[in-house]
Scaffold this active site. Structure first.
Site, PDB file in Angstrom:
ATOM      1  N   LYS A 132       0.844  -1.190   0.000  1.00 21.81           N
ATOM      2  CA  LYS A 132       0.000   0.000   0.000  1.00 21.81           C
ATOM      3  C   LYS A 132       0.880   1.241   0.000  1.00 21.81           C
ATOM      4  CE  LYS A 132      -3.268  -2.559   2.822  1.00 21.81           C
ATOM      5  NZ  LYS A 132      -3.656  -2.914   4.168  1.00 21.81           N
TER       6      LYS A 132
HETATM    7  N1  GLU Z   1      -4.840  -8.522   8.484  1.00 25.56           N
HETATM    8  C1  GLU Z   1      -3.633  -9.057   7.944  1.00 25.56           C
HETATM    9  C2  GLU Z   1      -3.126  -8.176   6.807  1.00 25.56           C
HETATM   10  O1  GLU Z   1      -3.837  -7.389   6.274  1.00 25.56           O
HETATM   11  C3  GLU Z   1      -3.776 -10.461   7.410  1.00 25.56           C
HETATM   12  C4  GLU Z   1      -3.943 -11.436   8.491  1.00 25.56           C
HETATM   13  C5  GLU Z   1      -3.953 -12.892   8.055  1.00 25.56           C
HETATM   14  O2  GLU Z   1      -4.327 -13.216   6.926  1.00 25.56           O
HETATM   15  O3  GLU Z   1      -3.616 -13.714   8.895  1.00 25.56           O
HETATM   16  O4  GLU Z   1      -1.985  -8.283   6.447  1.00 25.56           O
END
Ligand code: GLU
Ligand code: ZN
Length: 276
Positions: free
Chosen positions: A238
């Site tokens: 990002k």
């Molecule tokens: N929320 C995490 C991220 O955006 C991913 C978590 C996961 O897939 O375990 O990188």
């Protein structure tokens, strides 16, 4: 039944790497008549932008990925607190008031997530009036859990090696959980049977497997997929301003066609797939 999930954090727009990840999770579930879940991982308070969740839902719909949304992390804080309390009651967590700089300065080695904590606050309990994180006493936890392994659909059976991370933070100073604790509890609560995510989170699974053992949680299988890389060979991020899905969507691009191309591993110029 196979249950997979896509678990984005609303701290920036989704990009092609997220689309690729969501497609894999979606297709692994749907080709087996399973369920594909969307979970918004929004407990990183400072960086979380709640309004992005709506963009994420639109992105998935635009890609043609039907999902069932489950509660976001901000709605599950009590379950994190309860689990942390159980670990605390068993003497598996200890308070740590160290700053990031103090952790780095005292650290003796670098682990997969950066400097490994030297255990300063385990040896001398810190001032109880200061804000503290809760760290896992890794040696104690490993001794209690015994040898563990976990299974990745691509990499096979992996002996769990959480020790390489040292005493990880399970409850942050500013949040009722860390990523490791929250994601492990959420996947169990949501009945996820196949955790699909990028290979950059492969090592984190060592910790998650240990937490499952300590908290008596069901053990899923994992599928860590290769990552999309940019021209310089770095994973799409990002921060580096990769074109977002929302921008493509708003520019009128056909999302279903894009998804079809990603499934065939046909990527836009300059983008490639990592080997791992
Ligand atoms: N929320 C995490 C991220 O955006 C991913 C978590 C996961 O897939 O375990 O990188
Ligand atoms: Zn400390």
């Amino acid at each position: 039944m196979i249950v997979t999930r896509f678990a984005p954090s609303p701290n920036g727009m989704l990009h092609l790497g997220h689309a690729y990840s969501a497609i894999i999770a979606h297709d692994l579930a749907k080709t087996a008549d399973g369920r594909f879940l969307l979970r918004i991982e929004d407990i990183d308070g400072a960086r979380s932008r709640p309004e992005l969740a709506e963009e994420f839902r639109r992105d998935l719909a635009w890609l043609g990925l039907e999902c069932e949304e489950v509660p976001a992390q901000s709605g599950r804080l009590e379950s994190y607190q309860a689990a942390a309390q159980r670990l605390l009651d068993r003497g598996l967590l200890y308070r740590c008031t160290c700053t990031r700089q103090q952790v780095a300065a005292a650290s003796l080695r670098i682990g997969p997530d950066g400097p490994v904590y030297a255990g300063t606050c385990k040896r001398s309990a810190p001032d109880p009036s200061r804000p503290a994180a809760l760290r896992l006493d890794m040696d104690k936890a490993i001794a209690l859990a015994g040898p563990l392994e976990w299974e990745d659909e691509i990499a096979g059976v992996i002996p769990a090696d959480p020790g390489q991370f040292g005493d990880v933070v399970l409850v942050r100073k500013d949040e009722p959980a860390s990523y490791h604790l929250a994601v492990t509890l959420d996947d169990a609560a949501d009945g996820v049977t196949l955790v699909t995510r990028g290979a950059d989170l492969f090592d984190a699974t060592h910790i998650h497997r240990l937490l499952q053992a300590l908290l008596d949680l069901p053990v899923p299988r994992w599928h860590h997929h290769a990552l999309l890389l940019d021209e310089s060979g770095k994973k799409l991020a990002k921060r580096r301003g990769s074109t977002s899905l929302a921008d493509r969507r708003k520019a009128g691009e056909d999302g279903v066609l894009l998804a079809a191309q990603l499934r065939l591993q046909r990527f836009p110029a300059g983008i490639s797939l990592s080997k791992a």
